[in-house]
Motif scaffolding. Structure first.
Motif, PDB file in Angstrom:
ATOM      1  N   GLN A 158      -3.521   9.910  -7.628  1.00  0.00           N
ATOM      2  CA  GLN A 158      -4.422   8.760  -7.729  1.00  0.00           C
ATOM      3  C   GLN A 158      -3.874   7.604  -6.914  1.00  0.00           C
ATOM      4  OE1 GLN A 158      -5.070   7.326 -11.712  1.00  0.00           O
ATOM      5  NE2 GLN A 158      -6.551   5.773 -11.079  1.00  0.00           N
ATOM      6  N   SER A 159      -4.670   7.112  -6.002  1.00  0.00           N
ATOM      7  CA  SER A 159      -4.311   5.921  -5.240  1.00  0.00           C
ATOM      8  C   SER A 159      -4.906   4.692  -5.913  1.00  0.00           C
ATOM      9  CB  SER A 159      -4.838   6.024  -3.809  1.00  0.00           C
ATOM     10  OG  SER A 159      -4.658   4.798  -3.118  1.00  0.00           O
ATOM     11  N   LEU A 160      -4.136   3.624  -5.979  1.00  0.00           N
ATOM     12  CA  LEU A 160      -4.620   2.377  -6.569  1.00  0.00           C
ATOM     13  C   LEU A 160      -5.105   1.406  -5.496  1.00  0.00           C
ATOM     14  CD1 LEU A 160      -2.043   1.770  -9.432  1.00  0.00           C
ATOM     15  CD2 LEU A 160      -4.179   3.070  -9.453  1.00  0.00           C
ATOM     16  N   ILE A 161      -5.258   1.924  -4.288  1.00  0.00           N
ATOM     17  CA  ILE A 161      -5.834   1.117  -3.215  1.00  0.00           C
ATOM     18  C   ILE A 161      -7.358   1.209  -3.316  1.00  0.00           C
ATOM     19  CG2 ILE A 161      -6.051   0.815  -0.721  1.00  0.00           C
ATOM     20  CD1 ILE A 161      -3.305   2.182  -0.461  1.00  0.00           C
TER      21      ILE A 161
ATOM     22  N   ARG B 249       0.828  -1.209   0.000  1.00  0.00           N
ATOM     23  CA  ARG B 249       0.000   0.000   0.000  1.00  0.00           C
ATOM     24  C   ARG B 249       0.864   1.262   0.000  1.00  0.00           C
ATOM     25  NH1 ARG B 249      -3.842  -1.220   5.033  1.00  0.00           N
ATOM     26  NH2 ARG B 249      -1.784  -1.884   5.819  1.00  0.00           N
ATOM     27  N   ASP B 250       2.084   1.164   0.553  1.00  0.00           N
ATOM     28  CA  ASP B 250       2.982   2.316   0.572  1.00  0.00           C
ATOM     29  C   ASP B 250       3.443   2.708  -0.824  1.00  0.00           C
ATOM     30  OD1 ASP B 250       2.780   2.478   3.323  1.00  0.00           O
ATOM     31  OD2 ASP B 250       4.548   1.230   3.688  1.00  0.00           O
ATOM     32  N   ASP B 251       3.339   1.780  -1.779  1.00  0.00           N
ATOM     33  CA  ASP B 251       3.627   2.082  -3.183  1.00  0.00           C
ATOM     34  C   ASP B 251       2.354   2.450  -3.933  1.00  0.00           C
ATOM     35  OD1 ASP B 251       6.556   1.357  -3.402  1.00  0.00           O
ATOM     36  OD2 ASP B 251       5.764  -0.558  -2.699  1.00  0.00           O
ATOM     37  N   LEU B 252       1.294   1.686  -3.672  1.00  0.00           N
ATOM     38  CA  LEU B 252       0.065   1.840  -4.450  1.00  0.00           C
ATOM     39  C   LEU B 252      -0.677   3.137  -4.135  1.00  0.00           C
ATOM     40  CD1 LEU B 252      -1.321  -1.825  -4.280  1.00  0.00           C
ATOM     41  CD2 LEU B 252      -0.067  -0.738  -6.153  1.00  0.00           C
ATOM     42  N   ASN B 253      -0.386   3.771  -2.995  1.00  0.00           N
ATOM     43  CA  ASN B 253      -1.090   5.020  -2.680  1.00  0.00           C
ATOM     44  C   ASN B 253      -0.578   6.216  -3.478  1.00  0.00           C
ATOM     45  OD1 ASN B 253       1.301   5.809  -1.403  1.00  0.00           O
ATOM     46  ND2 ASN B 253       0.512   5.483   0.664  1.00  0.00           N
ATOM     47  N   GLY B 254       0.517   6.043  -4.221  1.00  0.00           N
ATOM     48  CA  GLY B 254       1.021   7.085  -5.105  1.00  0.00           C
ATOM     49  C   GLY B 254       1.849   8.163  -4.439  1.00  0.00           C
ATOM     50  N   LEU B 255       1.996   8.113  -3.117  1.00  0.00           N
ATOM     51  CA  LEU B 255       2.674   9.205  -2.413  1.00  0.00           C
ATOM     52  C   LEU B 255       4.181   9.237  -2.656  1.00  0.00           C
ATOM     53  CD1 LEU B 255       0.774   9.418   0.987  1.00  0.00           C
ATOM     54  CD2 LEU B 255       0.766  11.056  -0.908  1.00  0.00           C
ATOM     55  N   ASP B 256       4.781   8.077  -2.919  1.00  0.00           N
ATOM     56  CA  ASP B 256       6.216   8.068  -3.221  1.00  0.00           C
ATOM     57  C   ASP B 256       6.490   8.865  -4.492  1.00  0.00           C
ATOM     58  OD1 ASP B 256       9.036   6.982  -2.966  1.00  0.00           O
ATOM     59  OD2 ASP B 256       8.470   6.147  -4.910  1.00  0.00           O
ATOM     60  N   VAL B 257       5.668   8.635  -5.509  1.00  0.00           N
ATOM     61  CA  VAL B 257       5.808   9.396  -6.758  1.00  0.00           C
ATOM     62  C   VAL B 257       5.490  10.872  -6.510  1.00  0.00           C
ATOM     63  CG1 VAL B 257       4.972   9.668  -9.129  1.00  0.00           C
ATOM     64  CG2 VAL B 257       5.288   7.373  -8.168  1.00  0.00           C
TER      65      VAL B 257
END
Length: 368
Positions: free
Chosen positions: A251-254, A219-227
């Motif tokens: 956009q979050s992919l969660i 989820r730490d990747d899929l939430n888009g916040l790193d990008v």
């Protein structure tokens, strides 16, 4: 004849930190053999609960650091005491922060104000509240110190240095677009490869996790916040006053139904129930002769920043990425319709450490 030593302190000895130790030793030997030589002295190595320091500033043996940290029984000094130790070094000091610790990054203005330079892959401080960004660079100016953070975007790829050079040489950057996450690159190259079907989204997330491409909790990747953090940094360098990574569309992919999951394991267990949502998006892209990719973009003219899924023609460079590579396109007045493209491995301990070592070399040249 040797110049005055440059003293080095390392905080964080995980995957990037261990790789950096090896690269540091190679650099130290190379600089000491040049004419005139430059002496590097490692005087502090610190991780979450242990530290080793050279009390008389004589230098530590990098090859023994990890063992010494494992065996250390000395008290774990508070950071204020460590800062005093570095400030009293008989020469210039460079702090290498290989952590992702926001609280440490909040100390950067204080550290830089004491004349201690910083190199780091820690993107938290540079993408947090814009006041911290301003304070970091103001403190470097006042303290006659230097701060470099190439590895905060694209690991070892020359993304920040390229953007900085474009701007400083008078080019007009109009747009920045690309795939900024090795995790999301690998995931969508597998989910919808050019010329192939790909697997179910949940299966591809599991594959990426099993191969170590995702964070322990995907989820730490899929939430888009790193990008979003990386886009915040680039946008600020380009002159946009972006307040924070949550001040523009991300956009979050969660799936919304899984936002309340209490653990990464629970999330992974339930994710297959929501595959239809991503399959629908993939099908729509396929019918248009395109593929889905998770990208970030900055439109400098309209001052807009966004992160999320977009469709690309199969002939587009972003669609043709392989594995976990990153690709960043700089659209500028000077380069016209054909952007300047930086592409390659955007994640991994060795390449991230390379970016940190490259920044250290820049600082050493400025301090000599």
């Amino acid at each position: 004849m040797s110049s005055q030593p440059i003293f080095l302190a390392i905080i964080g000895l995980g995957g990037v930190g261990k790789a950096f130790l090896t690269q540091y030793e190679h650099l130290r030997q190379r600089l000491s053999s040049q004419t005139p030589s430059t002496d590097l002295a490692l005087i502090l190595a610190r991780r979450s609960k242990t530290q080793v320091l050279s009390e008389r500033y004589g230098g530590l043996d990098a090859s023994k650091i990890l063992q010494q940290l494992d065996e250390s029984k000395k008290p774990f000094l508070p950071f204020d005491a460590i800062l005093e130790f570095l400030e009293n070094a008989p020469g210039k000091v460079v702090l290498v922060d290989n952590t992702s610790d926001l609280e440490l990054a909040k100390q950067y203005p204080t550290i830089l104000g004491k004349g201690i330079s910083i190199v780091t892959p820690n993107k938290k401080g540079f993408s947090d509240d814009i006041k911290l960004w301003d304070n970091i660079f103001s403190a470097a100016s006042r303290g006659n110190s230097h701060v470099f953070h190439e590895s905060t975007v694209g690991a070892g790829l020359p993304v920040i240095s390229t953007l900085t050079e474009l701007i400083e040489t008078g080019d007009e950057v109009t747009k920045i677009e690309g795939v900024f996450s090795g995790t999301m690159s690998f995931l969508f190259n597998s989910f919808q490869p050019v010329g192939g079907e790909g697997g179910k989204f949940s299966a591809e997330v599991k594959k990426a996790k099993d191969l170590g491409y995702t964070e322990p909790d995907p989820r730490d990747d899929l939430n888009g916040l790193d990008v979003a953090r990386k886009l915040t940094i680039l946008a600020r360098i380009a002159g946009l006053k972006v307040e924070s990574p949550t001040s523009f569309p991300v956009q979050s992919l969660i799936p919304k139904a899984l936002e309340s999951c209490k653990s990464g394991d629970e999330f992974m267990e339930k994710l297959p129930e929501h595959d239809d949502e991503m399959e629908k998006l993939k099908s729509e892209a396929s019918k248009a002769g395109k593929v889905l990719r998770f990208v970030g973009s900055i439109d400098v003219g309209s001052k807009s920043v966004k992160v999320g899924l977009e469709q690309f023609d199969t002939s587009h460079p972003i669609a043709a990425l392989k594995g976990s590579d990153n690709i960043i396109s700089f659209y500028t007045k000077r380069y016209g319709a054909n952007p300047l493209i930086v592409q390659g491995a955007g994640a991994g301990g060795e390449v991230t450490a390379m970016g940190v070592t490259g920044d250290l070399i820049k600082v050493i040249r400025l301090l000599k």
